[in-house]
Structure formats: structure tokens, C-alpha cells
Design a protein around this motif. Structure first.
Motif, PDB file in Angstrom:
ATOM      1  N   HIS A  71      -3.258  11.508  -0.854  1.00  8.41           N
ATOM      2  CA  HIS A  71      -3.823  10.647  -0.367  1.00  8.41           C
ATOM      3  C   HIS A  71      -2.907   9.294   0.251  1.00  8.41           C
ATOM      4  N   GLU A  72      -3.125   8.248   0.483  1.00  8.94           N
ATOM      5  CA  GLU A  72      -2.129   7.167  -0.074  1.00  8.94           C
ATOM      6  C   GLU A  72      -3.342   5.866  -1.210  1.00  8.94           C
ATOM      7  N   ILE A  73      -3.152   4.865  -1.196  1.00  8.72           N
ATOM      8  CA  ILE A  73      -3.652   3.731  -1.605  1.00  8.72           C
ATOM      9  C   ILE A  73      -3.424   2.575  -1.829  1.00  8.72           C
ATOM     10  N   THR A  74      -3.306   2.032  -2.201  1.00 10.93           N
ATOM     11  CA  THR A  74      -2.346   0.372  -1.840  1.00 10.93           C
ATOM     12  C   THR A  74      -1.602   0.155  -3.488  1.00 10.93           C
ATOM     13  N   ARG A  75      -0.617   0.476  -3.683  1.00 12.00           N
ATOM     14  CA  ARG A  75       0.532  -0.057  -4.319  1.00 12.00           C
ATOM     15  C   ARG A  75       1.505  -0.980  -4.105  1.00 12.00           C
ATOM     16  N   LEU A  76       2.010  -1.375  -5.471  1.00 10.84           N
ATOM     17  CA  LEU A  76       3.031  -1.989  -5.081  1.00 10.84           C
ATOM     18  C   LEU A  76       4.132  -1.690  -5.819  1.00 10.84           C
ATOM     19  N   THR A  90       7.367  -0.084  -7.662  1.00 14.37           N
ATOM     20  CA  THR A  90       8.245  -0.353  -8.336  1.00 14.37           C
ATOM     21  C   THR A  90       9.575   0.535  -7.810  1.00 14.37           C
ATOM     22  N   GLN A  91      10.186   0.884  -7.223  1.00  9.78           N
ATOM     23  CA  GLN A  91      11.376   1.060  -6.563  1.00  9.78           C
ATOM     24  C   GLN A  91      11.880  -0.148  -5.344  1.00  9.78           C
ATOM     25  N   ASP A  92      11.093  -1.041  -4.780  1.00  9.15           N
ATOM     26  CA  ASP A  92      11.690  -1.621  -4.319  1.00  9.15           C
ATOM     27  C   ASP A  92      12.071  -3.269  -5.362  1.00  9.15           C
ATOM     28  N   GLU A  93      12.935  -3.698  -4.706  1.00  6.56           N
ATOM     29  CA  GLU A  93      13.799  -5.165  -5.531  1.00  6.56           C
ATOM     30  C   GLU A  93      12.710  -6.137  -5.152  1.00  6.56           C
ATOM     31  N   ASN A  94      11.845  -6.404  -4.293  1.00  3.27           N
ATOM     32  CA  ASN A  94      10.771  -7.164  -3.681  1.00  3.27           C
ATOM     33  C   ASN A  94       9.465  -6.910  -3.152  1.00  3.27           C
ATOM     34  N   PRO A  95       8.538  -5.747  -3.689  1.00  2.00           N
ATOM     35  CA  PRO A  95       7.498  -5.250  -3.505  1.00  2.00           C
ATOM     36  C   PRO A  95       6.840  -5.949  -2.524  1.00  2.00           C
ATOM     37  N   VAL A  96       5.706  -5.695  -1.933  1.00  2.00           N
ATOM     38  CA  VAL A  96       4.573  -5.936  -1.346  1.00  2.00           C
ATOM     39  C   VAL A  96       3.618  -5.327  -1.308  1.00  2.00           C
ATOM     40  N   PRO A  97       2.846  -5.084  -1.824  1.00  2.00           N
ATOM     41  CA  PRO A  97       1.573  -3.887  -1.395  1.00  2.00           C
ATOM     42  C   PRO A  97       0.865  -3.603  -0.285  1.00  2.00           C
ATOM     43  N   ALA A  98       1.285  -2.199  -0.594  1.00  2.00           N
ATOM     44  CA  ALA A  98       1.081  -1.456   0.967  1.00  2.00           C
ATOM     45  C   ALA A  98       0.649   0.096   0.887  1.00  2.00           C
ATOM     46  N   PRO A  99       0.220   0.438   1.474  1.00  2.00           N
ATOM     47  CA  PRO A  99      -0.348   1.837   1.943  1.00  2.00           C
ATOM     48  C   PRO A  99       0.618   2.693   1.358  1.00  2.00           C
ATOM     49  N   THR A 156      -5.733   9.648 -10.032  1.00  2.00           N
ATOM     50  CA  THR A 156      -5.516   8.340 -10.024  1.00  2.00           C
ATOM     51  C   THR A 156      -4.520   7.459 -11.408  1.00  2.00           C
ATOM     52  N   HIS A 157      -2.966   7.467 -10.412  1.00  2.00           N
ATOM     53  CA  HIS A 157      -2.922   5.734 -11.950  1.00  2.00           C
ATOM     54  C   HIS A 157      -3.181   4.394 -11.243  1.00  2.00           C
ATOM     55  N   LEU A 158      -3.745   3.836 -11.825  1.00  2.00           N
ATOM     56  CA  LEU A 158      -3.401   2.246 -10.816  1.00  2.00           C
ATOM     57  C   LEU A 158      -2.674   1.704 -11.977  1.00  2.00           C
ATOM     58  N   ASP A 159      -2.522   0.234 -10.706  1.00  2.00           N
ATOM     59  CA  ASP A 159      -1.339   0.089 -11.558  1.00  2.00           C
ATOM     60  C   ASP A 159      -1.556  -1.051 -12.460  1.00  2.00           C
ATOM     61  N   TYR A 160      -0.547  -1.310 -13.896  1.00  2.00           N
ATOM     62  CA  TYR A 160      -0.606  -1.619 -14.637  1.00  2.00           C
ATOM     63  C   TYR A 160      -0.359  -3.404 -14.757  1.00  2.00           C
ATOM     64  N   VAL A 189      -4.059  -6.073  -7.233  1.00  2.00           N
ATOM     65  CA  VAL A 189      -3.927  -3.988  -6.721  1.00  2.00           C
ATOM     66  C   VAL A 189      -4.521  -3.558  -7.339  1.00  2.00           C
ATOM     67  N   ARG A 190      -4.799  -3.759  -8.714  1.00  2.00           N
ATOM     68  CA  ARG A 190      -5.777  -2.501  -9.035  1.00  2.00           C
ATOM     69  C   ARG A 190      -7.700  -2.308  -8.244  1.00  2.00           C
ATOM     70  N   GLU A 191      -7.734  -4.360  -7.737  1.00  2.00           N
ATOM     71  CA  GLU A 191      -9.457  -4.558  -6.928  1.00  2.00           C
ATOM     72  C   GLU A 191      -8.927  -3.892  -5.212  1.00  2.00           C
ATOM     73  N   ALA A 192      -7.579  -3.317  -4.879  1.00  2.00           N
ATOM     74  CA  ALA A 192      -7.753  -2.694  -3.732  1.00  2.00           C
ATOM     75  C   ALA A 192      -7.250  -1.666  -3.457  1.00  2.00           C
ATOM     76  N   GLN A 193      -7.068  -0.885  -4.464  1.00  2.00           N
ATOM     77  CA  GLN A 193      -7.302   1.032  -5.379  1.00  2.00           C
ATOM     78  C   GLN A 193      -7.994   0.661  -5.139  1.00  2.00           C
ATOM     79  N   VAL A 194      -9.090   0.193  -6.067  1.00  2.00           N
ATOM     80  CA  VAL A 194     -10.623   0.789  -6.589  1.00  2.00           C
ATOM     81  C   VAL A 194     -11.277   0.161  -4.679  1.00  2.00           C
ATOM     82  N   ALA A 195     -10.774  -0.157  -4.064  1.00  3.46           N
ATOM     83  CA  ALA A 195     -11.675  -0.787  -2.885  1.00  3.46           C
ATOM     84  C   ALA A 195     -11.281   1.077  -2.132  1.00  3.46           C
ATOM     85  N   ASP A 196     -10.029   1.340  -1.699  1.00  2.00           N
ATOM     86  CA  ASP A 196      -9.540   2.338  -1.612  1.00  2.00           C
ATOM     87  C   ASP A 196      -9.775   4.203  -2.008  1.00  2.00           C
TER      88      ASP A 196
END
Length: 293
Positions: free
Chosen positions: A138-143, A145-154, A175-179, A185-192
Motif C-alpha cells: 500500500h501507499e502512505i504519505t512519505r517524505l 530520503t532519496q530526493d534532495e528536496n522532498p515533499v510529502p507524497a503517497p 510499517t516504518h513511520l517517519d523518523y 508526516v507521521r500524522e498523515a501516515q497514521v491517517a492513511d
């Protein structure tokens, strides 16, 4: 059944071969009653490296074997990722050594450095003594770590497997929630997470649900509060889990849904095999949903 995100049943060669060779655990007297026993665990394996930073799958396989769990959720899992894990399929290798099936759900799947080599992948996995009936990434919201300028996205990496445990349908989510310190981002991940688990619960009525993983937040964190509306923290009152050598916070979880009774739970003193300690719980699965005859 509604369409699923990135549906697959990705079993490693080791797991596929073992599907016929390894039988499900034998039924006990309890299985013939109203509940079914299950031992379930979670472990952030730090890409195969111990708290000393040394990659050592022998040490890690021994730590996993000592849990004697029927189902294990793994985080920080490399599959042909690179030099830090010797280019190995860590998920498949651990499954082979433990004689378990495996389902891997990548968060990142990158082109190889050299053409013709396997894709470089990193994510979460489930090891199981029971056959994997289906698996979904499944997809959840993530930021990222592989992009230089990440934005929250599924993005993928919220793994689910469906098992049949001695006749009882079980949905295991890993799952592995945002660190990051900012909980947004964790708030969005919990909702997802809640939305996805509710949808999957509706698609398989009567399934017992588990959410396993590294939440990167302690139980009282406000961003985790919505999870406790449907799930129970099996490890409440147990020792801290991170960092493994001298833990100061509890961020690794076995959580359970309706129809699951927690009998015992432990955080084994395992200071070397990873930078986290595992959590293992003995539970009982109700054969019938509450209110059903």
C-alpha cells in the motif's frame, strides 16, 4: 473487491520452495476450541547490521530464530540495495535460514548501478510459518530520503499479507513511520494507515488485524493517539526498545485489533544484532467475531 494498490504476492525463491517443504505448525487442543494461539513479533533489522555497525546475517538470523515466532514483521530491509548489505536479498536470505515464507514490500525500488543487475530495493517484510494467501504494497504519505528536496507524497512501503492461521483469517500490516522530529508526516501516515486498515477489514469481515513496526514515536505521542481507537498496544508496560545497547524509548510495536487477546509480551534483551530490540507477543485469536454465534 475494490482494486488494491500495487497488489502482489512476492515470495522469494527460498520462500516459494519452502511452501511445500514446510508445513504449517501442528494444531493443538486449543485450536479445536474457541481460540487459536499465535506468536507474532516485530524487529527493525537495520539492514542486517548490528548495533556495532557490522553487517552480520548469522547474528541476525540467530536473534530472529530465538524469538520462535510464527509471524515476524521486519523493517529496514535491503534487497540487493548495495555494499552495506553485500548486495544480498536480505529478506530472502533470512527466510531461507529460518525456513519461513517471505513477502517483501519495497519503499524504494531504484535502477541498478550496473545494467543487468537486480533492482536496488529497500523496505519492509513479513516472515511467516503460514502460507501467504495474498500480499499488497500500500501507499502512505512519505517524505523521501532519496530526493534532495522532498515533499510529502503517497509512496509504497506499507506492507500487508493475508494469512489463514488454523482456519482464522489474519491480516498483518508492517510499517516504518517517519523518523523526523516534526510529527506532521507521521500524522498523515497514521491517517492513511487507519483508512487502509478499515478498508481491508471491510473487504475481509472477521479477519484479525495486526499492525507491526517501528513507529518512531512513543506510545503517548499525540500523532499516534488516533491509532488507539481501533488498535491496542500489546507491549504496554514493557521495556524500551531503542537504541538496542541501552534503550531509552519504546518506538517498536506489536499492536492488535478486535478479536485478539494478548497473553504475554516481551522485549528480549538483544543488544547486538540490530540497533533496535525486537518485540514478541503470544496472542489468542478468537474464532468468531463478537456477537456471532
Amino acid at each position: 473487491m475494490s482494486p488494491r494498490a500495487h497488489t502482489f504476492a512476492q515470495l522469494s525463491l527460498a520462500g516459494a520452495v519452502l511452501t511445500l517443504a514446510v508445513a504449517a505448525p501442528p494444531a493443538s487442543a486449543a485450536d479445536r476450541g474457541h481460540t487459536v494461539p499465535l506468536r507474532i513479533a516485530t524487529y527493525n533489522i537495520h539492514a542486517g547490521a548490528g548495533s556495532d555497525g557490522v553487517f552480520d546475517l548469522d547474528r541476525q538470523a540467530a536473534a530472529l530464530r530465538a524469538l520462535d515466532a510464527d509471524v515476524i514483521g521486519l523493517q529496514e530491509v535491503d534487497v540487493h540495495w548495495g555494499a552495506r548489505s553485500q548486495g544480498l536479498d536480505v529478506a530472502g536470505e533470512l527466510a531461507r535460514r529460518l525456513g519461513m515464507r517471505v513477502s517483501f514490500a519495497p519503499i524504494y525500488s531504484l535502477d541498478p548501478v550496473t545494467a543487468g543487475e537486480p533492482r536496488r530495493e529497500y523496505g519492509v517484510a513479513v516472515l511467516s510459518r503460514f502460507p501467504v494467501r495474498s500480499a499488497t504494497n500500500h501507499e502512505i504519505t512519505r517524505l523521501s530520503t532519496q530526493d534532495e528536496n522532498p515533499v510529502p507524497a503517497p509512496a509504497p512501503g506499507f506492507g500487508e499479507v493475508t494469512l489463514k492461521v488454523r482456519g482464522v483469517p489474519v491480516q498483518v500490516f508492517v510499517t516504518h513511520l517517519d523518523y523526523r522530529a516534526d510529527p506532521a508526516v507521521r500524522e498523515a501516515q497514521v491517517a492513511d494507515t487507519r483508512r487502509i486498515m478499515a478498508r481491508e477489514r471491510a473487504e475481509l469481515p472477521g479477519a484479525r488485524q495486526f499492525l507491526l513496526g517501528d513507529f518512531n514515536a512513543e506510545p503517548s505521542a499525540p500523532e499516534l493517539a488516533p491509532l488507539w481507537k481501533e488498535l491496542r498496544d500489546a507491549g504496554a508496560g514493557t521495556p524500551d526498545t531503542y537504541p538496542a545497547e541501552a534503550p531509552v524509548k519504546r518506538i517498536d510495536y506489536v499492536t492488535v485489533g478486535e478479536g485478539v487477546r494478548v497473553r504475554t509480551v516481551a522485549v528480549p534483551e538483544q543488544p547486538a544484532a540490530s540497533d533496535h530490540r525486537p518485540v514478541v507477543a503470544d496472542v489468542s485469536l478468537a474464532r468468531r467475531s463478537p456477537g456471532r454465534g
